[in-house]
Design a protein around this motif. Structure first.
Motif, short mmCIF file in Angstrom:
data_model
loop_
_atom_site.label_atom_id
_atom_site.label_comp_id
_atom_site.label_asym_id
_atom_site.label_seq_id
_atom_site.Cartn_x
_atom_site.Cartn_y
_atom_site.Cartn_z
N PRO A 56 -8.98 -8.40 28.42
CA PRO A 56 -9.61 -7.71 27.28
C PRO A 56 -8.96 -7.64 25.86
N ALA A 57 -9.85 -7.79 24.75
CA ALA A 57 -9.22 -7.79 23.66
C ALA A 57 -8.40 -6.59 23.48
N PRO A 58 -8.60 -5.22 23.60
CA PRO A 58 -7.63 -4.20 23.46
C PRO A 58 -6.46 -4.43 24.14
N ILE A 59 -6.65 -4.83 25.33
CA ILE A 59 -5.28 -4.92 26.16
C ILE A 59 -4.39 -6.25 25.47
N ALA A 60 -4.86 -7.14 24.97
CA ALA A 60 -4.17 -8.08 24.33
C ALA A 60 -3.66 -7.85 22.92
N GLN A 61 -4.29 -6.80 22.38
CA GLN A 61 -3.68 -6.25 21.11
C GLN A 61 -2.81 -5.34 21.33
N LEU A 62 -2.80 -4.63 22.50
CA LEU A 62 -1.61 -3.91 22.83
C LEU A 62 -0.47 -4.49 23.13
N LEU A 63 -0.51 -5.49 24.00
CA LEU A 63 0.65 -6.13 24.58
C LEU A 63 1.17 -7.14 23.19
N ARG A 64 0.35 -7.57 22.24
CA ARG A 64 0.99 -8.17 21.14
C ARG A 64 1.63 -7.29 20.18
N ASP A 65 1.09 -5.92 20.14
CA ASP A 65 1.94 -4.84 19.34
C ASP A 65 3.09 -4.58 19.90
N ILE A 66 3.27 -4.35 21.39
CA ILE A 66 4.58 -4.17 21.80
C ILE A 66 5.64 -5.27 21.84
N ALA A 67 5.13 -6.58 22.11
CA ALA A 67 5.98 -7.61 21.79
C ALA A 67 6.48 -8.09 20.37
#
Length: 358
Positions: free
Chosen positions: A334-345
């Protein structure tokens, strides 16, 4: 304006200003029209173009789509939202191949019998894909017709929609129907815009009731606003030393159906209990700022909880089950989960400053 004047003015405008080079127009056929129409539901053209091109590269025709897996279809759809559309595409493709010999039916009723295809999409497939006379009524066309006819009321209301279908049927020609229907969509998208319509260059301005009455800002009537409920949860971001993340597969129906996502819990206690059952050390737990994602009918507030799993022996991922996925894994998120993981990484040093995803 009489019907013929309407059609002539619209087609003359389309010949000069219409969109003719979008990816799904270069080699127009029922399959490409179908894919583009489903993708364009609730989604802007600029967003759809790269998705359409990737989708067609993998599934160039209905037989290829039918032979593919629903997981791969959903993965290619990740980020477009409304994931039932992707699942319905796959189901419909298999029906077209199994029951119609790989050819799309040539009637509105037969097309409407396929999963995910309504009357307007069926009309687009017939008219744009095969040149057969059939009216359409997407959001852009509704706006053009509401203003042209001075039709008040929310276009989604049954009585208003019935009148709009009557108008669309009456105005759709027998010849150049593909150009006519494309022109109606283009006019709504580029001239008869939701806000600030360019009435001075509209080919229908001489017959537009909303313009004549000074009601272009009031017509069409906006959708009645309903209070959006808020759902809350905690999501576990479990990462190992390599940056791999533990993901679960969501059920095939419901929000984010068929995609991979983070384990979701009603509260922190439930999350900690899940970790304890699996021997996961939660001493270095880090609660990240709350985030919000807005769906059509509700808002989801979720608190990401980050746990590093150094020294933890991860269990093996299965195709249909939970498991670990590296940073470069090709997986539908899902787009918000992908964004969250990008932010963390991307910013481990300042994880506590991650902005709300509104």
């Amino acid at each position: 304006m009489h019907t013929e004047e309407f059609r002539t003015a619209l087609l003359d405008w389309f010949d000069r200003h219409g969109r003719k080079h979008l990816p799904w127009q270069t080699a127009r056929d029922p399959y490409r029209v179908w894919i583009s129409e489903i993708m364009l539901q609730q989604t802007q053209v600029a967003t759809v173009i790269p998705y359409f091109e990737r989708f067609m590269a993998r599934f160039p025709d209905v037989a290829a789509l039918a032979a593919g897996s629903v997981d791969e279809v959903v993965a290619l759809w990740a980020g477009l939202g409304y994931y039932a559309r992707a699942r319905n595409l796959h189901r419909a493709a298999r029906i077209v191949v199994a029951q119609h010999g790989g050819r799309f039916p040539a009637s509105v009723d037969a097309l409407k019998a396929l999963p995910g295809i309504g009357r307007s999409t069926a009309g687009a497939i017939l008219s744009l894909g095969s040149g057969l006379p059939a009216p359409i009524l997407d959001g852009n066309v509704k706006r053009v017709l509401c203003r042209y006819a001075g039709l008040a009321g929310w276009p989604g209301a049954p009585q208003v929609e019935r009148e709009l279908w009557r108008l669309s049927e009456a105005l759709t020609p027998e010849f150049r129907v593909a150009d006519h229907n494309q022109a109606m969509m283009d006019l709504g998208a580029t001239v008869c815009a939701k806000r600030g319509p360019a009435c001075g260059v509209c080919p229908l301005r001489d017959g537009c009731a909303a313009l004549r009455l000074g009601l272009t800002d009031a017509i069409p009537t906006p959708r009645p606003k309903l209070a959006q409920p808020v759902r809350e949860c905690h999501m576990l971001v479990l990462r190992d030393g390599s940056g791999a993340v533990y993901l679960e597969k969501r059920p095939p129906t419901g929000i984010w159906g068929g995609l991979r996502s983070l384990p979701e819990f009603d509260g922190l206690d439930a999350l900690l209990g899940w970790c304890a059952e699996r021997g996961i050390d939660t001493c270095r737990l880090e609660r990240l700022p709350r985030r919000r994602h807005t769906f059509t009918h509700f808002r989801l507030d979720f608190v990401p909880v980050l746990i590093r799993a150094e020294g933890f022996a991860p269990w093996v991922a299965e195709d249909a089950g939970p498991g670990w996925f590296g940073p470069d894994a090709a997986v539908g998120l899902p787009a918000p989960i992908a964004q969250l993981l990008r932010d963390i990484a991307g910013d481990n040093a300042t994880r506590g400053q991650i902005a709300l995803d509104l």
